[in-house]
Design a protein around this motif. Structure first.
Motif, PDB file in Angstrom:
ATOM      1  N   ASN A  28      14.184 -10.350  17.837  1.00 38.04           N
ATOM      2  CA  ASN A  28      13.765  -8.948  17.941  1.00 38.04           C
ATOM      3  C   ASN A  28      12.422  -8.892  18.671  1.00 38.04           C
ATOM      4  OD1 ASN A  28      15.694  -7.101  16.322  1.00 38.04           O
ATOM      5  ND2 ASN A  28      15.444  -8.910  15.024  1.00 38.04           N
ATOM      6  N   GLN A  29      12.433  -8.235  19.821  1.00 40.18           N
ATOM      7  CA  GLN A  29      11.283  -8.291  20.718  1.00 40.18           C
ATOM      8  C   GLN A  29      10.248  -7.209  20.436  1.00 40.18           C
ATOM      9  OE1 GLN A  29      12.444  -8.638  24.791  1.00 40.18           O
ATOM     10  NE2 GLN A  29      10.364  -8.527  25.593  1.00 40.18           N
ATOM     11  N   HIS A  30      10.689  -6.017  20.008  1.00 43.58           N
ATOM     12  CA  HIS A  30       9.781  -4.884  19.855  1.00 43.58           C
ATOM     13  C   HIS A  30       9.666  -4.510  18.375  1.00 43.58           C
ATOM     14  CE1 HIS A  30       9.747  -4.450  24.183  1.00 43.58           C
ATOM     15  NE2 HIS A  30      11.072  -4.441  24.185  1.00 43.58           N
ATOM     16  N   VAL A  31       8.499  -4.778  17.798  1.00 46.22           N
ATOM     17  CA  VAL A  31       8.224  -4.475  16.397  1.00 46.22           C
ATOM     18  C   VAL A  31       6.870  -3.789  16.327  1.00 46.22           C
ATOM     19  CG1 VAL A  31       7.891  -5.409  14.073  1.00 46.22           C
ATOM     20  CG2 VAL A  31       9.534  -6.503  15.635  1.00 46.22           C
ATOM     21  N   SER A  32       6.800  -2.680  15.596  1.00 48.65           N
ATOM     22  CA  SER A  32       5.518  -1.978  15.455  1.00 48.65           C
ATOM     23  C   SER A  32       5.377  -1.424  14.049  1.00 48.65           C
ATOM     24  CB  SER A  32       5.383  -0.861  16.492  1.00 48.65           C
ATOM     25  OG  SER A  32       6.398   0.114  16.318  1.00 48.65           O
ATOM     26  N   PHE A  33       4.132  -1.130  13.678  1.00 48.94           N
ATOM     27  CA  PHE A  33       3.794  -0.733  12.315  1.00 48.94           C
ATOM     28  C   PHE A  33       3.010   0.579  12.352  1.00 48.94           C
ATOM     29  CE2 PHE A  33       3.564  -5.334  12.882  1.00 48.94           C
ATOM     30  CZ  PHE A  33       4.551  -5.775  12.007  1.00 48.94           C
ATOM     31  N   LYS A  34       3.331   1.450  11.401  1.00 50.01           N
ATOM     32  CA  LYS A  34       2.681   2.754  11.343  1.00 50.01           C
ATOM     33  C   LYS A  34       2.578   3.202   9.889  1.00 50.01           C
ATOM     34  CE  LYS A  34       3.052   7.343  13.519  1.00 50.01           C
ATOM     35  NZ  LYS A  34       3.893   8.179  14.414  1.00 50.01           N
ATOM     36  N   SER A  35       1.478   3.868   9.555  1.00 49.19           N
ATOM     37  CA  SER A  35       1.349   4.471   8.230  1.00 49.19           C
ATOM     38  C   SER A  35       2.011   5.840   8.240  1.00 49.19           C
ATOM     39  CB  SER A  35      -0.121   4.614   7.834  1.00 49.19           C
ATOM     40  OG  SER A  35      -0.711   3.358   7.612  1.00 49.19           O
ATOM     41  N   GLY A  94       0.811  -1.210   0.000  1.00 52.84           N
ATOM     42  CA  GLY A  94       0.000   0.000   0.000  1.00 52.84           C
ATOM     43  C   GLY A  94       0.843   1.259   0.000  1.00 52.84           C
ATOM     44  N   GLU A  95       0.348   2.281   0.676  1.00 50.04           N
ATOM     45  CA  GLU A  95       1.049   3.553   0.764  1.00 50.04           C
ATOM     46  C   GLU A  95       2.250   3.430   1.715  1.00 50.04           C
ATOM     47  OE1 GLU A  95       0.319   6.218  -1.109  1.00 50.04           O
ATOM     48  OE2 GLU A  95      -1.193   4.943  -2.071  1.00 50.04           O
ATOM     49  N   PRO A  96       3.163   4.440   1.728  1.00 54.39           N
ATOM     50  CA  PRO A  96       4.382   4.336   2.540  1.00 54.39           C
ATOM     51  C   PRO A  96       4.118   3.980   3.995  1.00 54.39           C
ATOM     52  CG  PRO A  96       4.561   6.196   1.057  1.00 54.39           C
ATOM     53  CD  PRO A  96       3.160   5.683   0.912  1.00 54.39           C
ATOM     54  N   ALA A  97       4.971   3.099   4.521  1.00 51.16           N
ATOM     55  CA  ALA A  97       4.818   2.591   5.882  1.00 51.16           C
ATOM     56  C   ALA A  97       6.097   2.811   6.664  1.00 51.16           C
ATOM     57  CB  ALA A  97       4.478   1.099   5.848  1.00 51.16           C
ATOM     58  N   LEU A  98       5.948   2.837   7.989  1.00 53.37           N
ATOM     59  CA  LEU A  98       7.080   2.928   8.899  1.00 53.37           C
ATOM     60  C   LEU A  98       7.031   1.704   9.809  1.00 53.37           C
ATOM     61  CD1 LEU A  98       6.734   6.699   9.880  1.00 53.37           C
ATOM     62  CD2 LEU A  98       8.282   5.729   8.167  1.00 53.37           C
ATOM     63  N   VAL A  99       8.111   0.915   9.794  1.00 54.12           N
ATOM     64  CA  VAL A  99       8.207  -0.264  10.656  1.00 54.12           C
ATOM     65  C   VAL A  99       9.334  -0.020  11.645  1.00 54.12           C
ATOM     66  CG1 VAL A  99       8.553  -2.751  10.772  1.00 54.12           C
ATOM     67  CG2 VAL A  99       7.360  -1.750   8.813  1.00 54.12           C
ATOM     68  N   ASN A 100       9.018  -0.080  12.919  1.00 57.00           N
ATOM     69  CA  ASN A 100      10.003   0.154  13.967  1.00 57.00           C
ATOM     70  C   ASN A 100      10.434  -1.186  14.559  1.00 57.00           C
ATOM     71  OD1 ASN A 100      10.885   0.713  16.923  1.00 57.00           O
ATOM     72  ND2 ASN A 100      10.925   2.723  15.939  1.00 57.00           N
ATOM     73  N   VAL A 101      11.754  -1.431  14.546  1.00 59.48           N
ATOM     74  CA  VAL A 101      12.317  -2.662  15.094  1.00 59.48           C
ATOM     75  C   VAL A 101      13.351  -2.281  16.146  1.00 59.48           C
ATOM     76  CG1 VAL A 101      13.464  -4.850  14.597  1.00 59.48           C
ATOM     77  CG2 VAL A 101      11.992  -3.792  12.859  1.00 59.48           C
ATOM     78  N   GLU A 102      13.044  -2.556  17.400  1.00 57.60           N
ATOM     79  CA  GLU A 102      13.965  -2.277  18.509  1.00 57.60           C
ATOM     80  C   GLU A 102      14.451  -0.824  18.494  1.00 57.60           C
ATOM     81  OE1 GLU A 102      14.095  -4.275  20.813  1.00 57.60           O
ATOM     82  OE2 GLU A 102      13.680  -6.261  19.993  1.00 57.60           O
ATOM     83  N   GLY A 103      13.527   0.097  18.197  1.00 60.46           N
ATOM     84  CA  GLY A 103      13.845   1.520  18.243  1.00 60.46           C
ATOM     85  C   GLY A 103      14.359   2.113  16.958  1.00 60.46           C
ATOM     86  N   GLU A 104      14.639   1.303  15.950  1.00 55.06           N
ATOM     87  CA  GLU A 104      15.094   1.823  14.655  1.00 55.06           C
ATOM     88  C   GLU A 104      13.954   1.732  13.650  1.00 55.06           C
ATOM     89  OE1 GLU A 104      18.698   1.346  11.362  1.00 55.06           O
ATOM     90  OE2 GLU A 104      18.798   0.308  13.289  1.00 55.06           O
ATOM     91  N   THR A 105      13.712   2.839  12.926  1.00 57.02           N
ATOM     92  CA  THR A 105      12.579   2.912  12.013  1.00 57.02           C
ATOM     93  C   THR A 105      13.032   2.708  10.573  1.00 57.02           C
ATOM     94  OG1 THR A 105      11.369   4.407  13.480  1.00 57.02           O
ATOM     95  CG2 THR A 105      10.689   4.358  11.170  1.00 57.02           C
ATOM     96  N   TYR A 106      12.283   1.864   9.858  1.00 56.09           N
ATOM     97  CA  TYR A 106      12.542   1.576   8.443  1.00 56.09           C
ATOM     98  C   TYR A 106      11.332   2.034   7.639  1.00 56.09           C
ATOM     99  CZ  TYR A 106      16.065  -1.487  10.500  1.00 56.09           C
ATOM    100  OH  TYR A 106      17.120  -1.986  11.233  1.00 56.09           O
ATOM    101  N   GLU A 107      11.577   2.784   6.575  1.00 55.22           N
ATOM    102  CA  GLU A 107      10.480   3.245   5.714  1.00 55.22           C
ATOM    103  C   GLU A 107      10.344   2.311   4.524  1.00 55.22           C
ATOM    104  OE1 GLU A 107       8.981   7.178   3.182  1.00 55.22           O
ATOM    105  OE2 GLU A 107      10.449   7.393   4.814  1.00 55.22           O
ATOM    106  N   LEU A 108       9.134   1.821   4.315  1.00 52.00           N
ATOM    107  CA  LEU A 108       8.848   0.925   3.204  1.00 52.00           C
ATOM    108  C   LEU A 108       7.861   1.590   2.260  1.00 52.00           C
ATOM    109  CD1 LEU A 108       9.761  -1.067   5.577  1.00 52.00           C
ATOM    110  CD2 LEU A 108       8.420  -2.796   4.370  1.00 52.00           C
TER     111      LEU A 108
END
Length: 276
Positions: free
Chosen positions: A108-115, A82-96
């Protein structure tokens, strides 16, 4: 998390259309503001979809998994459809951006997803499998993936394959993942059909308009069945089953594999005269 149990090919012969769809088709992974999961007993694959809106969505702790966190003994591959996403893994953010892939290794214990823009939400598709060794988190934008051209217009299967997670790309324990784009006026994703009894496969079909359908063929070569698949639906393919499809229009699909072998070319092709 929904649980899907494995099926043997003898019983499969007796399935109705409704039973086929219930066992092998995932129809509603992508719902705004939700994260949805399906656990399959085929190689313990978990398939997921997440569509973040205003709120960031965390990868949850699942009671049925009996682990302290989701990736304690697992790895996962994510592709944004879909549209651009931000995935945070252990405090580091990756833009997809659309069609970019992110691999997240075991531990990796902490993973979150954001638009990036909640008004135009991303759609993140992921597949997770068991892992025994940690590999580094790796982002592969589609522009960095090596395209492989296959097929021809004469065969109605001119297509481009992007291999993301495999032995010569992003490293993993057992997960293999990539994407296939069919050219306009091409509808077959593979024919002759094949299977690989040493590993299962899961397909997400997308980039289809509302009236388009893919007829996904499955079953043993001498006892085939089909599923009628809409946009953004997913098919589980057992190791003993062929997996081939034809669409009413061209389409795109993401394939992911897990099991014994880690070789993309591990396929048993089925002669056309053996298909029934």
């Amino acid at each position: 998390m929904e649980i899907r149990h494995a099926t043997n090919p003898t019983d499969f012969k007796l399935y109705t259309t409704d039973r086929l769809r219930s066992d092998f088709l995932m129809e509603n992974l992508f719902i705004e503001g939700e994260l949805n999961l399906v656990y399959s007993h085929y190689d313990r694959v978990i398939t997921g979809g997440v569509v973040p809106k205003e709120e960031e969505i965390k990868l949850p702790i699942i009671e049925q998994m009996k682990t302290e966190y989701f990736l304690e003994r697992r790895e996962m591959g994510i592709v944004n459809i879909g549209e651009p996403a931000l995935v945070n893994v252990e405090g580091e953010t990756y833009e997809l951006n659309k069609r970019d892939c992110l691999y997240i290794g075991k531990g990796n214990q902490h993973v979150s997803f954001k638009s990036k823009n909640p008004d135009n939400p991303s759609k993140l598709y992921f597949v997770s499998v068991n892992a025994h060794t940690p590999y580094p988190v790796t982002l592969m934008p589609i522009k960095d993936a090596t395209p492989v051209k296959l097929g021809s217009n004469a065969e109605s299967n001119s297509r481009t394959i992007y291999k993301y997670i495999h032995s010569d790309g992003i490293q993993s324990c057992q997960l293999m993942m990539g994407m296939t784009l069919l050219e306009p006026n091409n509808m077959w994703n593979t024919m002759p059909a094949h299977l690989h009894d040493r590993r299962m496969e899961v397909y997400l079909y997308f980039d289809m308009d509302a009236s388009s359908r893919v007829f996904h063929f499955m079953g043993q070569p001498h006892e085939t069945r089909h599923l009628v698949v809409q946009n953004e639906q997913v098919v589980l393919s057992p190791p003993w089953s062929i997996h081939s499809g034809v669409g009413t229009n061209n389409y795109t699909f993401i394939w992911a594999m897990a099991g014994d072998n880690y070789t993309f070319t591990d396929m048993d092709f089925i002669p056309m005269e053996d298909l029934r």
